[in-house]
Motif scaffolding. Sequence first.
Motif, PDB file in Angstrom:
ATOM      1  N   ALA A 222      23.046  -6.921   4.503  1.00 60.37           N
ATOM      2  CA  ALA A 222      22.738  -7.279   5.359  1.00 60.37           C
ATOM      3  C   ALA A 222      22.135  -6.951   6.738  1.00 60.37           C
ATOM      4  N   LEU A 223      23.266  -6.177   7.785  1.00 56.30           N
ATOM      5  CA  LEU A 223      23.122  -5.266   8.875  1.00 56.30           C
ATOM      6  C   LEU A 223      22.668  -4.165   8.565  1.00 56.30           C
ATOM      7  N   ALA A 224      22.467  -3.398   7.758  1.00 55.75           N
ATOM      8  CA  ALA A 224      22.758  -2.069   6.827  1.00 55.75           C
ATOM      9  C   ALA A 224      21.123  -2.554   6.908  1.00 55.75           C
ATOM     10  N   ARG A 225      20.488  -3.355   5.972  1.00 59.81           N
ATOM     11  CA  ARG A 225      19.037  -3.088   6.070  1.00 59.81           C
ATOM     12  C   ARG A 225      18.240  -3.857   7.667  1.00 59.81           C
ATOM     13  N   CYS A 226      18.752  -4.758   8.467  1.00 59.09           N
ATOM     14  CA  CYS A 226      18.139  -4.826   9.112  1.00 59.09           C
ATOM     15  C   CYS A 226      17.859  -3.404  10.131  1.00 59.09           C
ATOM     16  N   LEU A 227      19.264  -2.843   9.993  1.00 57.18           N
ATOM     17  CA  LEU A 227      19.437  -1.063  11.017  1.00 57.18           C
ATOM     18  C   LEU A 227      18.427  -0.886  10.492  1.00 57.18           C
ATOM     19  N   ARG A 228      18.173   0.614   9.776  1.00 54.32           N
ATOM     20  CA  ARG A 228      17.067   0.525   8.760  1.00 54.32           C
ATOM     21  C   ARG A 228      15.590   0.115   8.689  1.00 54.32           C
ATOM     22  N   ASP A 229      15.265  -1.002   9.244  1.00 47.42           N
ATOM     23  CA  ASP A 229      14.018  -1.803   9.377  1.00 47.42           C
ATOM     24  C   ASP A 229      13.565  -1.482  11.154  1.00 47.42           C
ATOM     25  N   ALA A 230      15.303  -1.007  11.884  1.00 50.06           N
ATOM     26  CA  ALA A 230      14.868  -1.185  13.018  1.00 50.06           C
ATOM     27  C   ALA A 230      14.582   0.863  13.325  1.00 50.06           C
ATOM     28  N   GLY A 231      14.573   1.423  12.222  1.00 51.42           N
ATOM     29  CA  GLY A 231      14.853   2.827  12.327  1.00 51.42           C
ATOM     30  C   GLY A 231      16.315   3.274  12.844  1.00 51.42           C
ATOM     31  N   ILE A 232      16.887   2.800  12.258  1.00 46.41           N
ATOM     32  CA  ILE A 232      18.286   2.898  12.866  1.00 46.41           C
ATOM     33  C   ILE A 232      19.063   3.483  11.538  1.00 46.41           C
ATOM     34  N   GLU A 233      19.492   4.960  11.327  1.00 48.96           N
ATOM     35  CA  GLU A 233      20.552   5.205  10.365  1.00 48.96           C
ATOM     36  C   GLU A 233      21.744   4.686  10.480  1.00 48.96           C
ATOM     37  N   VAL A 234      21.986   4.648   9.187  1.00 53.08           N
ATOM     38  CA  VAL A 234      23.097   3.924   8.780  1.00 53.08           C
ATOM     39  C   VAL A 234      24.700   5.018   8.209  1.00 53.08           C
ATOM     40  N   VAL A 235      25.438   4.941   7.987  1.00 56.17           N
ATOM     41  CA  VAL A 235      26.185   5.689   7.614  1.00 56.17           C
ATOM     42  C   VAL A 235      27.452   3.967   6.953  1.00 56.17           C
ATOM     43  N   ILE A 236      27.731   4.757   6.282  1.00 55.43           N
ATOM     44  CA  ILE A 236      28.845   3.482   5.778  1.00 55.43           C
ATOM     45  C   ILE A 236      30.271   4.743   5.462  1.00 55.43           C
ATOM     46  N   THR A 237      31.226   4.147   5.818  1.00 58.97           N
ATOM     47  CA  THR A 237      32.731   4.547   5.848  1.00 58.97           C
ATOM     48  C   THR A 237      33.902   3.669   5.307  1.00 58.97           C
ATOM     49  N   SER A 238      35.068   4.101   5.304  1.00 61.23           N
ATOM     50  CA  SER A 238      35.752   3.267   4.847  1.00 61.23           C
ATOM     51  C   SER A 238      37.173   3.336   5.851  1.00 61.23           C
ATOM     52  N   LEU A 239      38.002   2.226   6.117  1.00 57.65           N
ATOM     53  CA  LEU A 239      39.005   2.178   6.734  1.00 57.65           C
ATOM     54  C   LEU A 239      40.251   3.169   6.044  1.00 57.65           C
ATOM     55  N   ILE A 240      40.421   3.786   5.623  1.00 53.49           N
ATOM     56  CA  ILE A 240      41.145   4.022   4.684  1.00 53.49           C
ATOM     57  C   ILE A 240      42.122   3.618   3.568  1.00 53.49           C
ATOM     58  N   GLU A 241      40.728   2.363   3.272  1.00 55.31           N
ATOM     59  CA  GLU A 241      41.592   1.512   2.153  1.00 55.31           C
ATOM     60  C   GLU A 241      42.307   2.070   0.593  1.00 55.31           C
ATOM     61  N   SER A 242      42.867   1.489  -0.165  1.00 53.10           N
ATOM     62  CA  SER A 242      43.274   1.913  -1.451  1.00 53.10           C
ATOM     63  C   SER A 242      42.198   2.049  -1.998  1.00 53.10           C
ATOM     64  N   ALA A 243      42.908   2.287  -3.073  1.00 53.16           N
ATOM     65  CA  ALA A 243      41.251   2.180  -4.229  1.00 53.16           C
ATOM     66  C   ALA A 243      40.931   0.920  -4.566  1.00 53.16           C
ATOM     67  N   ALA A 244      41.572   0.497  -4.356  1.00 56.04           N
ATOM     68  CA  ALA A 244      41.319  -1.238  -4.790  1.00 56.04           C
ATOM     69  C   ALA A 244      40.562  -1.325  -3.503  1.00 56.04           C
ATOM     70  N   GLY A 245      39.419  -0.676  -2.184  1.00 56.32           N
ATOM     71  CA  GLY A 245      39.134  -1.730  -1.526  1.00 56.32           C
ATOM     72  C   GLY A 245      37.710  -0.093  -1.229  1.00 56.32           C
ATOM     73  N   LEU A 246      38.847   0.880  -2.123  1.00 53.93           N
ATOM     74  CA  LEU A 246      37.339   2.202  -1.662  1.00 53.93           C
ATOM     75  C   LEU A 246      36.400   1.871  -2.770  1.00 53.93           C
ATOM     76  N   TRP A 247      36.802   1.353  -3.978  1.00 56.66           N
ATOM     77  CA  TRP A 247      35.783   1.957  -5.031  1.00 56.66           C
ATOM     78  C   TRP A 247      34.393   1.127  -4.282  1.00 56.66           C
ATOM     79  N   PRO A 248      34.832  -0.437  -4.332  1.00 57.64           N
ATOM     80  CA  PRO A 248      33.370  -1.863  -3.489  1.00 57.64           C
ATOM     81  C   PRO A 248      32.288  -0.756  -2.660  1.00 57.64           C
ATOM     82  N   THR A 249      33.461  -0.518  -1.937  1.00 59.46           N
ATOM     83  CA  THR A 249      32.785   0.148  -0.427  1.00 59.46           C
ATOM     84  C   THR A 249      30.928   1.148  -1.203  1.00 59.46           C
ATOM     85  N   VAL A 250      32.016   2.092  -1.570  1.00 57.05           N
ATOM     86  CA  VAL A 250      31.667   3.024  -2.819  1.00 57.05           C
ATOM     87  C   VAL A 250      30.083   2.486  -3.155  1.00 57.05           C
ATOM     88  N   GLN A 251      29.999   1.668  -3.617  1.00 56.32           N
ATOM     89  CA  GLN A 251      29.255   0.376  -4.680  1.00 56.32           C
ATOM     90  C   GLN A 251      28.328  -0.044  -3.973  1.00 56.32           C
TER      91      GLN A 251
END
Length: 302
Positions: A222-251
Amino acid sequence: PAAGTETPEAARDALRAWADRLPGCRPEEILADLERSDSTTPAVDFALESALLDLLSRRAGLPLRRLLCTAAADTVAVNTMLGAVGTLQVQAIERACNEGFQVLKIKVGMAVPGAEISRLRELAAALPAGVCFRLDANGAWSPTVARRFIGSLYGLPVESLEEPLHQPIDADLRSLQSYAPFPLALDESLPMAGPDWDPARTPVRRVVLKPAVVGGLRRTLALARCLRDAGIEVVITSLIESAAGLWPTVQLAAAIRSPIPHGLATGSWLAADLGVAPTPHAGCLTLGAQPGSGFVPGPEWE
């Protein structure tokens, strides 16, 4: 805690409270409570929500990204992290380029600016056409030093510069962004928890979002959509999670559909993991059509 989320003790207590409450509840009920909650444990919220969305997407026979967005992408471009500019060798640049990465992330602001600029120029000579640097200063500079550094980058293949200021005052960031020929980005200093924060008034052209800091996949989307509607680019990054957290973050990154490379090529940084992490090929993570997030626990965790 240094990553900007709760302490281990707070996370433990929150997980115990959820464990007591979960039996007999439907996943949709818990997800609704998470959405309404004003929680102080964003990493726990992210973990619990990821597990519940994984369960629901498996039940629906959908990849998690399609549960978040029916038009989600199947591939996610990623950058590679190469460390501090002062210790970076040309061989590491060449290896990353041979592996297909188009954006190479480098830490700056750790030595004398002039020496770092000179080294960046030397390293840039090893770059093939189309490959560029993503710089991260981690809040190293005053506005004056940052302006000089940015001015010295003219002519170099710089894709963006994260967190240039030690004191990220909006007026100073806005002035720097108008001067810089590339996006400046906010990451750790992003005041997204503030009730009066307006994405449209973001003083730079790019924002870095970590769902474990934001408090979940849906909040980040939701935050990413608000930012992009405002013309702001969005990059998603991990907090160096395990695979359990990294997979849903990539999704999540696939659901956001930002063409900008994301900071998600971190699975190989861990000496041990809870399962097989997403592995980039030719600078991209490719997601399959299987239901769920893609995470499968290793045999010792099943």
